[in-house]
Design a protein around this motif. Structure first.
Motif, mmCIF file in Angstrom:
data_model
loop_
_atom_site.group_PDB
_atom_site.id
_atom_site.type_symbol
_atom_site.label_atom_id
_atom_site.label_comp_id
_atom_site.label_asym_id
_atom_site.label_seq_id
_atom_site.Cartn_x
_atom_site.Cartn_y
_atom_site.Cartn_z
ATOM 1 N N GLY A 56 85.671 33.422 5.998
ATOM 2 C CA GLY A 56 86.683 32.908 5.074
ATOM 3 C C GLY A 56 87.331 31.640 5.606
ATOM 4 O O GLY A 56 87.531 30.665 4.871
ATOM 5 N N TRP A 57 87.657 31.653 6.909
ATOM 6 C CA TRP A 57 88.243 30.464 7.530
ATOM 7 C C TRP A 57 87.263 29.297 7.492
ATOM 8 O O TRP A 57 87.653 28.156 7.193
ATOM 9 C CB TRP A 57 88.649 30.793 8.974
ATOM 10 C CG TRP A 57 89.031 29.586 9.765
ATOM 11 C CD1 TRP A 57 90.199 28.901 9.721
ATOM 12 C CD2 TRP A 57 88.207 28.906 10.718
ATOM 13 N NE1 TRP A 57 90.170 27.838 10.591
ATOM 14 C CE2 TRP A 57 88.948 27.815 11.214
ATOM 15 C CE3 TRP A 57 86.913 29.125 11.196
ATOM 16 C CZ2 TRP A 57 88.436 26.944 12.159
ATOM 17 C CZ3 TRP A 57 86.409 28.250 12.144
ATOM 18 C CH2 TRP A 57 87.170 27.175 12.615
ATOM 19 N N ASP B 224 84.813 28.740 5.339
ATOM 20 C CA ASP B 224 84.658 28.244 3.965
ATOM 21 C C ASP B 224 85.874 27.452 3.493
ATOM 22 O O ASP B 224 85.729 26.453 2.792
ATOM 23 C CB ASP B 224 84.409 29.410 3.000
ATOM 24 C CG ASP B 224 83.045 30.073 3.204
ATOM 25 O OD1 ASP B 224 82.163 29.476 3.855
ATOM 26 O OD2 ASP B 224 82.878 31.209 2.702
ATOM 27 N N ARG B 225 87.074 27.884 3.876
ATOM 28 C CA ARG B 225 88.302 27.238 3.393
ATOM 29 C C ARG B 225 88.748 26.059 4.245
ATOM 30 O O ARG B 225 89.388 25.136 3.747
ATOM 31 C CB ARG B 225 89.441 28.253 3.335
ATOM 32 C CG ARG B 225 89.349 29.244 2.215
ATOM 33 C CD ARG B 225 90.585 30.129 2.120
ATOM 34 N NE ARG B 225 90.960 30.737 3.388
ATOM 35 C CZ ARG B 225 90.438 31.858 3.884
ATOM 36 N NH1 ARG B 225 89.508 32.499 3.217
ATOM 37 N NH2 ARG B 225 90.846 32.345 5.042
ATOM 38 N N SER B 226 88.436 26.077 5.537
ATOM 39 C CA SER B 226 89.015 25.082 6.429
ATOM 40 C C SER B 226 87.966 24.284 7.208
ATOM 41 O O SER B 226 87.969 23.054 7.193
ATOM 42 C CB SER B 226 89.971 25.787 7.398
ATOM 43 O OG SER B 226 90.546 24.871 8.276
ATOM 44 N N PRO C 223 85.151 22.271 5.007
ATOM 45 C CA PRO C 223 85.731 21.064 4.404
ATOM 46 C C PRO C 223 86.043 19.964 5.429
ATOM 47 O O PRO C 223 85.882 18.779 5.133
ATOM 48 C CB PRO C 223 87.011 21.580 3.730
ATOM 49 C CG PRO C 223 86.693 23.009 3.404
ATOM 50 C CD PRO C 223 85.864 23.487 4.578
ATOM 51 N N GLU D 296 77.496 28.391 3.248
ATOM 52 C CA GLU D 296 78.456 29.123 2.418
ATOM 53 C C GLU D 296 77.744 30.196 1.594
ATOM 54 O O GLU D 296 78.268 31.298 1.422
ATOM 55 C CB GLU D 296 79.228 28.172 1.513
ATOM 56 C CG GLU D 296 80.267 27.357 2.247
ATOM 57 C CD GLU D 296 81.047 26.419 1.341
ATOM 58 O OE1 GLU D 296 80.925 26.516 0.094
ATOM 59 O OE2 GLU D 296 81.781 25.577 1.886
#
Length: 188
Positions: free
Chosen positions: A92-93, A95-97, A100, A117
């Protein structure tokens, strides 16, 4: 019931490996841009590999009659809980941080990040099956020990799938991300 999973078996596209040729794995630790944050991230990957291997090995020990049902259930609950919770949090980290951040630094590798992902989403299905099977085996160890062997066999098969999946995914993830980090001096 036959469980089927979408697990990527093809290599990361060659165009996603161009920085790896410039920053091969054996040179990472000596690179001045190889910061503690990257070491920590790679350490988490080592932990996932160890947890998955431990679950598989415990299943083999139980199936070979070398481990008692109670010890197996206790270790499965401990190792399985850690593997699932930490993988979900870690992915999750990423994919979100993390992804990117890598994309912003070098968008040439967005196709590779998208593959990774998708791996995360595909692994979720395997982890869901593992969770259900592990919980069933843990309950059977106490309530119906005679049925534990079959349940442990299913857990073992799923653990082998997780281990193979992680070997492919984590290796590709490291080979894509670390060269980007080194090239752009990120995370220092």
């Amino acid at each position: 019931m036959l469980d089927t999973y979408t697990i990527r078996t093809h290599d990361m596209p060659e165009e996603m490996r161009i920085l790896l040729d410039r920053y091969p794995r054996e040179s990472w630790a000596d690179h001045p841009g190889f910061a503690e944050k990257t070491r920590h991230w790679l350490g988490a990957h080592r932990m996932f590999r160890r947890l998955a291997a431990g679950i598989r090995q415990d299943g083999e020990s139980l199936l070979d009659g070398e481990m008692e049902a109670g010890a197996y259930a206790d270790r499965l609950a401990y190792l399985g809980g850690h593997l699932i919770a930490n993988l979900h949090g870690h992915h999750g980290w990423e994919d979100r941080s993390y992804f990117p951040e890598l994309s912003a630094a070098d968008p040439r590798f967005d196709a590779g990040l998208a593959l990774l992902e998708q791996d995360h989403a595909d692994l979720d299905a395997v982890l869901d099956t593992f969770d259900r099977r592990a919980n069933r085996a843990i309950v059977l160890a106490d309530l119906e020990p005679a049925q534990l062997r079959d349940a442990a066999g299913e857990v073992h098969a799923t653990a082998e799938t997780i281990e193979a999946f992680l070997e492919r995914h984590l290796g590709d993830e490291e080979d894509l991300a670390v060269p980007i980090i080194l090239h752009h001096r990120l995370r220092g």
